[in-house]
Write a protein that holds these residues in place. Structure first.
Motif, PDB file in Angstrom:
ATOM      1  N   TYR A  25       0.774  -1.249   0.000  1.00  0.00           N
ATOM      2  CA  TYR A  25       0.000   0.000   0.000  1.00  0.00           C
ATOM      3  C   TYR A  25       0.805   1.299   0.000  1.00  0.00           C
ATOM      4  O   TYR A  25       0.222   2.383  -0.135  1.00  0.00           O
ATOM      5  CB  TYR A  25      -0.958   0.020   1.203  1.00  0.00           C
ATOM      6  N   SER A  26       2.124   1.227   0.180  1.00  0.00           N
ATOM      7  CA  SER A  26       2.873   2.481   0.344  1.00  0.00           C
ATOM      8  C   SER A  26       2.778   3.383  -0.888  1.00  0.00           C
ATOM      9  O   SER A  26       2.634   4.601  -0.771  1.00  0.00           O
ATOM     10  CB  SER A  26       4.334   2.186   0.684  1.00  0.00           C
ATOM     11  N   THR A  70      -8.829   1.007   3.185  1.00  0.00           N
ATOM     12  CA  THR A  70      -9.655   2.207   3.340  1.00  0.00           C
ATOM     13  C   THR A  70      -9.261   2.981   4.598  1.00  0.00           C
ATOM     14  O   THR A  70      -9.214   4.215   4.597  1.00  0.00           O
ATOM     15  CB  THR A  70     -11.148   1.802   3.412  1.00  0.00           C
ATOM     16  N   TRP A  71      -8.951   2.211   5.642  1.00  0.00           N
ATOM     17  CA  TRP A  71      -8.490   2.829   6.905  1.00  0.00           C
ATOM     18  C   TRP A  71      -7.206   3.622   6.676  1.00  0.00           C
ATOM     19  O   TRP A  71      -7.069   4.766   7.091  1.00  0.00           O
ATOM     20  CB  TRP A  71      -8.277   1.710   7.916  1.00  0.00           C
ATOM     21  N   LEU A  72      -6.283   2.976   5.947  1.00  0.00           N
ATOM     22  CA  LEU A  72      -5.009   3.629   5.651  1.00  0.00           C
ATOM     23  C   LEU A  72      -5.203   4.874   4.802  1.00  0.00           C
ATOM     24  O   LEU A  72      -4.577   5.914   5.039  1.00  0.00           O
ATOM     25  CB  LEU A  72      -4.094   2.658   4.877  1.00  0.00           C
ATOM     26  N   ILE A  73      -6.076   4.749   3.801  1.00  0.00           N
ATOM     27  CA  ILE A  73      -6.259   5.851   2.870  1.00  0.00           C
ATOM     28  C   ILE A  73      -6.902   7.045   3.596  1.00  0.00           C
ATOM     29  O   ILE A  73      -6.589   8.200   3.320  1.00  0.00           O
ATOM     30  CB  ILE A  73      -7.080   5.390   1.632  1.00  0.00           C
ATOM     31  N   ASN A  74      -7.756   6.741   4.568  1.00  0.00           N
ATOM     32  CA  ASN A  74      -8.338   7.806   5.387  1.00  0.00           C
ATOM     33  C   ASN A  74      -7.282   8.548   6.185  1.00  0.00           C
ATOM     34  O   ASN A  74      -7.282   9.776   6.236  1.00  0.00           O
ATOM     35  CB  ASN A  74      -9.371   7.219   6.353  1.00  0.00           C
TER      36      ASN A  74
ATOM     37  N   ALA B  48      -8.154  -2.743  -7.885  1.00  0.00           N
ATOM     38  CA  ALA B  48      -8.133  -1.722  -8.933  1.00  0.00           C
ATOM     39  C   ALA B  48      -7.796  -0.349  -8.366  1.00  0.00           C
ATOM     40  O   ALA B  48      -6.991   0.397  -8.938  1.00  0.00           O
ATOM     41  CB  ALA B  48      -9.484  -1.675  -9.650  1.00  0.00           C
ATOM     42  N   ILE B  49      -8.377  -0.037  -7.213  1.00  0.00           N
ATOM     43  CA  ILE B  49      -8.128   1.284  -6.604  1.00  0.00           C
ATOM     44  C   ILE B  49      -6.702   1.378  -6.084  1.00  0.00           C
ATOM     45  O   ILE B  49      -6.057   2.423  -6.183  1.00  0.00           O
ATOM     46  CB  ILE B  49      -9.144   1.562  -5.459  1.00  0.00           C
ATOM     47  N   VAL B  50      -6.194   0.259  -5.522  1.00  0.00           N
ATOM     48  CA  VAL B  50      -4.804   0.253  -5.065  1.00  0.00           C
ATOM     49  C   VAL B  50      -3.882   0.597  -6.229  1.00  0.00           C
ATOM     50  O   VAL B  50      -2.977   1.422  -6.125  1.00  0.00           O
ATOM     51  CB  VAL B  50      -4.431  -1.124  -4.457  1.00  0.00           C
ATOM     52  N   LYS B  51      -4.157  -0.004  -7.374  1.00  0.00           N
ATOM     53  CA  LYS B  51      -3.303   0.233  -8.540  1.00  0.00           C
ATOM     54  C   LYS B  51      -3.461   1.647  -9.081  1.00  0.00           C
ATOM     55  O   LYS B  51      -2.483   2.293  -9.461  1.00  0.00           O
ATOM     56  CB  LYS B  51      -3.605  -0.797  -9.623  1.00  0.00           C
ATOM     57  N   SER B  61       8.329   4.012  -3.293  1.00  0.00           N
ATOM     58  CA  SER B  61       8.334   4.279  -1.859  1.00  0.00           C
ATOM     59  C   SER B  61       8.814   3.096  -1.016  1.00  0.00           C
ATOM     60  O   SER B  61       9.027   3.227   0.174  1.00  0.00           O
ATOM     61  CB  SER B  61       6.913   4.642  -1.413  1.00  0.00           C
ATOM     62  N   LYS B  62       9.012   1.952  -1.693  1.00  0.00           N
ATOM     63  CA  LYS B  62       9.314   0.734  -0.926  1.00  0.00           C
ATOM     64  C   LYS B  62      10.563   0.879  -0.061  1.00  0.00           C
ATOM     65  O   LYS B  62      10.605   0.394   1.063  1.00  0.00           O
ATOM     66  CB  LYS B  62       9.503  -0.447  -1.886  1.00  0.00           C
ATOM     67  N   PHE B  63      11.572   1.564  -0.612  1.00  0.00           N
ATOM     68  CA  PHE B  63      12.850   1.666   0.089  1.00  0.00           C
ATOM     69  C   PHE B  63      12.744   2.469   1.394  1.00  0.00           C
ATOM     70  O   PHE B  63      13.653   2.464   2.211  1.00  0.00           O
ATOM     71  CB  PHE B  63      13.904   2.292  -0.818  1.00  0.00           C
ATOM     72  N   LEU B  64      11.634   3.155   1.557  1.00  0.00           N
ATOM     73  CA  LEU B  64      11.496   4.008   2.742  1.00  0.00           C
ATOM     74  C   LEU B  64      11.103   3.222   4.002  1.00  0.00           C
ATOM     75  O   LEU B  64      11.056   3.787   5.085  1.00  0.00           O
ATOM     76  CB  LEU B  64      10.462   5.105   2.499  1.00  0.00           C
TER      77      LEU B  64
END
Lengths: 176, 268
Positions: A25-26, A70-74, B48-51, B61-64
């Motif tokens: 998710y990052s 969704t929690w994270l995105i909030n 889909a939304i994640v992508k 951002s993974k390296f962070l």
């Protein structure tokens, strides 16, 4: 249910689970945050704070209230909006670019090495204007359906249907 | 709502966006638990939304993650993370045994220490008794000495020096006689230690004819530090003598063993 187990482990302070969820998710969080703050360094900084906050308040997440994503995105949206309200931010960013996420995605070079990049670029290029605003407000800005309906001057039912159709298109594009 | 109605409603897309009310969220969650199709639909929307949102990220951002771990004070080494996780039970087990052993050793040590302490306590109590006795003896000595000093300071006191006799010329003694109280203090410090099995016997004498009166044997001659003995003397003594006698004393003085003799000078 693998995701649920992962989240459970994360809540039990399992660092491996934390790292896996971060990996999942990052980029998404950084994308949402960047869309609000429009500064790469600040976006990175806020995104790290979001995951630190998530780790420290992992207990407060409950699957019954919604998806972990969704929690994270909030948390991300709130953190990003807080950042834009800070004095230091206001001083450095007098004029925020008013472009939608669409413009950001279209100008991303770093997406070239990602599998879904072409699909998403294609998607946003083709994306109807009516979809752009809805997706922007609901996913990137965190509007409720009521708020989105007021902002776009559309009945809630229309927002729902339109959004569903837009996401359907996206899914076809990226998931095949 | 049926599962198809849920899927077609557009609620699930809003659910992933976080745009629904708490009540609606709970309803969708319940439907996901109930219908696998609804759950699958939510997962697909989410993917889909994640992508889509990830595509808006300007940088990888993974390296962070290491920075985040450092900020959280977590171990940055993946191997260490595993170690934290897996051997936890071993660690618990070993620490449990270690704790038990330490506790056992501690108890044993405490038991031994307790025994030692009890012995020490007994020793100390005996010492205390001895010291108390010594103190008591010293007090008694002091009282006697004070009484003796008072007596000899009294001007009514009669001082009778006893000189050494043939059997022991270097011996001497002194008698302080308080006629008012019929008490004599015999200072026998000038006498040698009596040989084993023998004691000194103190005599009151009247002359012409020579009549000895037994005033008792000096018990505990060696043990008495200042060798001053207080003796009742109701007699009308004209002289005092000390003889060496067999243990327990004799009815009459053995004159061959007369150590000291002194005459009361102003005997009336």
């Amino acid at each position: 249910m693998q995701l649920e187990q992962l989240v459970n482990k994360f809540q039990q302070k399992d660092i491996k689970a934390f790292e896996t969820l971060y990996g999942m998710y990052s980029d998404s969080m950084q994308g949402v945050i960047y869309n609000i703050v429009r500064d790469q360094d600040i976006a990175q900084e806020v995104m790290q704070d979001v995951f630190i906050k998530a780790w420290n308040s992992a207990d407060s997440y409950s699957a019954k209230k919604g998806r972990f994503f969704t929690w994270l995105i909030n948390i991300s949206r709130n953190a990003a909006i807080d950042k834009t309200r800070s004095k230091a931010f206001k001083n450095s960013k007098q004029n925020l670019n008013s472009d939608y996420f669409v413009d950001i995605i279209q100008t991303q070079d770093s997406l070239d090495d990602q599998t879904d990049a072409i699909g998403i670029k294609k998607f946003v290029t083709k994306l109807a204007d009516k979809c752009k605003a809805v997706i922007e407000l609901l996913y990137f800005k965190g509007y409720t359906q009521k708020e989105a309906s007021e902002e776009l001057d559309m009945p809630i039912g229309t927002i729902k249907t339109r959004n569903r159709n837009c996401i359907k298109e996206l899914r076809e594009m990226v998931l095949g | 709502m049926t599962k198809e109605e849920y899927i077609e409603s557009g609620l699930l897309e809003l659910y992933v966006a976080g745009a629904l009310s708490d009540k609606e969220n709970q309803e969708v969650y319940a439907a996901m638990q109930k219908y696998p199709e609804v759950l699958q639909e939510v997962l697909d929307i989410e993917t889909a939304i994640v992508k889509l949102t990830a595509a808006a990220s300007p940088k990888p951002s993974k390296f962070l993650f290491n920075t985040i771990k450092e900020k959280l004070g977590l171990k940055s080494d993946g191997a260490k993370v595993v170690m934290l996780d897996k051997p936890k039970s071993n660690w618990m087990k070993y620490s449990g045994w270690a704790a038990a052993i330490i506790l056992g050793a501690g108890l044993l040590w405490q038991f031994n220490t307790n025994g030692d302490l009890e012995t020490q306590l007994q020793t100390v109590e005996v010492k205390k008794d001895v010291l108390e006795a010594e103190i008591e003896a010293a007090k008694t000595n002091l009282r006697e000495a004070n009484a003796f000093i008072k007596t000899i300071q009294n001007r009514d006191i009669l001082t009778v020096p006893l000189g050494g006799q043939a059997v022991s010329p270097s011996s001497y003694a002194q008698v302080y006689w308080d006629k008012k109280t019929n008490t004599v203090y015999l200072d026998a410090s000038g006498l040698p230690e009596p040989p084993e099995g023998k004691v000194y016997q103190f005599w009151s004498l009247t002359l012409n004819p020579l009549t000895p009166t037994d005033m008792g044997v000096i018990e505990n001659f060696s043990g008495d530090e200042n060798k001053i003995f207080k003796i009742e003397n109701p007699n009308d003594s004209q002289a005092f003598g000390i003889t060496l006698e067999p243990e327990g004393g004799s009815p009459g003085p053995t004159l061959e063993q007369l150590y000291t003799l002194g005459v009361v000078e102003n005997a009336s």
